[in-house]
Design a protein around this motif. Structure first.
Motif, PDB file in Angstrom:
ATOM      1  N   HIS A 171      21.508  72.446 -17.507  1.00 39.37           N
ATOM      2  CA  HIS A 171      21.166  72.274 -18.177  1.00 39.37           C
ATOM      3  C   HIS A 171      20.392  70.916 -18.632  1.00 39.37           C
ATOM      4  O   HIS A 171      19.204  71.078 -19.413  1.00 39.37           O
ATOM      5  CB  HIS A 171      22.289  71.885 -20.338  1.00 39.37           C
ATOM      6  N   THR A 204      18.541  73.780 -21.577  1.00 31.90           N
ATOM      7  CA  THR A 204      18.946  74.714 -21.174  1.00 31.90           C
ATOM      8  C   THR A 204      19.800  75.493 -19.791  1.00 31.90           C
ATOM      9  O   THR A 204      18.986  75.029 -19.596  1.00 31.90           O
ATOM     10  CB  THR A 204      17.804  75.947 -21.767  1.00 31.90           C
ATOM     11  N   ARG A 232      33.007  73.005 -18.383  1.00 32.99           N
ATOM     12  CA  ARG A 232      32.897  72.711 -20.157  1.00 32.99           C
ATOM     13  C   ARG A 232      33.725  71.718 -20.272  1.00 32.99           C
ATOM     14  O   ARG A 232      34.856  71.997 -20.254  1.00 32.99           O
ATOM     15  CB  ARG A 232      32.933  73.742 -21.322  1.00 32.99           C
ATOM     16  N   PRO A 245      26.335  72.512 -24.152  1.00 31.32           N
ATOM     17  CA  PRO A 245      25.378  72.515 -25.423  1.00 31.32           C
ATOM     18  C   PRO A 245      25.800  74.169 -25.458  1.00 31.32           C
ATOM     19  O   PRO A 245      26.662  74.366 -26.771  1.00 31.32           O
ATOM     20  CB  PRO A 245      24.432  71.793 -25.832  1.00 31.32           C
ATOM     21  N   ASN A 246      25.274  74.856 -24.850  1.00 30.65           N
ATOM     22  CA  ASN A 246      25.485  76.547 -24.882  1.00 30.65           C
ATOM     23  C   ASN A 246      25.381  76.919 -22.842  1.00 30.65           C
ATOM     24  O   ASN A 246      24.888  76.143 -22.009  1.00 30.65           O
ATOM     25  CB  ASN A 246      24.294  76.857 -25.286  1.00 30.65           C
TER      26      ASN A 246
END
Length: 426
Positions: A126, A131, A165, A172-173
């Motif tokens: 990302h 993204t 993560r 964030p995603n």
């Protein structure tokens, strides 16, 4: 993408660094000029190491290893809007590195089960577009390698093997093809973080495949792991696997899980090219390594021959002189912890370097000693530690991290620290 590397059967000659510069094809002439102009010490004797015997391990530099970590935090500040913008940012960063007299960049290329390079195994980071999984339209690692090698700088690809993560916001995603989605059975959750479970052999094999992809497809000079192995000590994270194993000692079993991965990565790196380095930067506290991260650092240092697991360790000794715990212990003071590491048995061909806390400059190391801050506010704290390491015949050092010495976030004292390092490295 940089050219695939030669077969492991190809004869390899020992070298200093920047040995993959001529893999850059049409840019070879420019690379040669850059090596001559910017890295004149390639042809001149290394005054700090010239009396040492020849290095037997072809993966290790003949002189002092002088490195800096470039983390995902540095990438977050870079401009990925185009290949040209990213190249300009890399050029500025690498000029600063070469100007300090460094010879190695430890570039974080897989921070969250994702990649800052073209991968068939991991989604795009990302950090490139905002993204995860979105192609930036160019290959950041390839550009970094071109720019680094043209300056005579080696690049070791820094991989976090297990982390997917670190929190709900980082990243964030997650992409649809993140391992947390495609192989949830490999994943354990610790708080808001997600990690590949070190007790899952299939997950470890996937990590090894990822290392092979990097070593085979890119002209990196090495693979580098940091200190993050087991994400927690709670028995619950791998209780089912432990019960199925039949082992009696949980800590020993966990250490073997990690060591098995490390040995496989070492063999994979050497199969790609015997001159590639594989190193690990564990915590500076060996007790935490053994009992918190379940990383057998002393065993890795002492293992040679068929059992060799690493080319080097670089423990993170991010403390200053006189560092004192609340208990009054000075065990981790720089003047005490460095000799303690140097006293560990070490196999021939395994090097020991030291990570230095550039991020401590101006803010201190949190010690209970009265000079915890002032000791890091001299403008020459890092240079003093480097001189000390040289006096003890340590093989080299690395600075954590680039952004602590350069850029908007660097303290005013950073300029003085950089000048002291330049003077020292001549």
């Amino acid at each position: 993408m940089t050219q695939r590397r030669r077969s492991k059967k190809t004869e390899v000659k020992p070298r200093r660094f920047g040995r993959r510069a001529f893999l850059l094809g049409a840019g070879a002439a420019c690379v040669g000029a850059g090596l001559w102009l910017r890295r004149k010490d390639l042809s001149a004797p290394d005054k700090t190491q010239e009396d040492q015997p020849p290095v037997q391990n072809p993966a290790l530099p003949a002189g002092e290893w002088r490195a800096v970590w470039v983390s995902y935090l540095e990438w977050a500040a870079m401009d990925f809007s185009s290949a040209e913008a990213f190249r300009a940012g890399c050029a500025e960063m690498l000029d600063n590195c070469a100007g300090l007299g460094l010879n190695t960049v430890l570039a974080q290329v897989r921070p969250f089960g994702d990649a800052l390079y073209k991968s068939q195994l991991f989604p795009w980071s990302h950090l490139c577009t905002g993204t995860q999984g979105q192609d930036p339209g160019f290959d950041p690692l390839d550009i970094l390698l071109q720019e680094a090698h043209s300056r005579g700088l080696s690049v070791e690809a820094w991989v976090n093997p297990y982390r997917l993560r670190s929190s709900a916001a980082m990243p964030p995603n997650l992409a649809e093809n993140n391992l947390a989605s495609t192989h949830p059975e490999w994943v354990c959750a610790v708080g808001e973080g997600l990690y590949l479970n070190p007790a899952e052999p299939a997950a470890a094999d996937y990590v090894v495949q990822g290392v092979a992809e990097l070593a085979q497809n890119y002209a990196v000079d090495g693979i580098h792991f940091d200190d993050y192995f087991y994400p927690a000590t709670e028995e619950s994270i791998d209780a089912a696997q432990f019960a199925a194993s039949g082992a009696a000692d949980l800590a020993a079993w966990r250490r073997e899980n990690v060591s098995a991965l490390v040995r496989k990565v070492y063999r994979t790196v050497k199969a790609a090219d015997p001159t590639l380095r594989f190193g690990i930067s564990p915590q500076g506290n060996p007790d935490n390594d053994l009992n918190g991260q379940y990383s057998d650092v002393t065993g890795w240092l002492a293992s040679g021959g068929e059992e060799q697991a690493v080319d080097y360790l670089c423990p993170q000794v991010y403390w200053g002189y006189g560092y004192t715990l609340q208990s009054g212990s000075t065990r981790f003071a720089f003047e005490n912890i460095v000799p303690a590491w140097l006293a560990y048995p070490r196999a021939e061909g395994v090097a020991l370097y030291f990570g230095l806390g550039a991020y401590r400059v101006g803010v201190g190391d949190g010690g209970a000693n009265a000079d915890s801050v002032s000791g890091w506010s001299t403008g020459s704290a890092l240079a003093r530690q480097v001189e000390d390491l040289r006096g003890q015949n340590a093989g080299g050092w690395a600075l954590y991290r680039y952004g602590s010495l350069f850029g908007a976030g660097a303290p005013a004292l950073a300029a003085a620290e950089c000048e002291a390092l330049r003077a020292l490295n001549g």
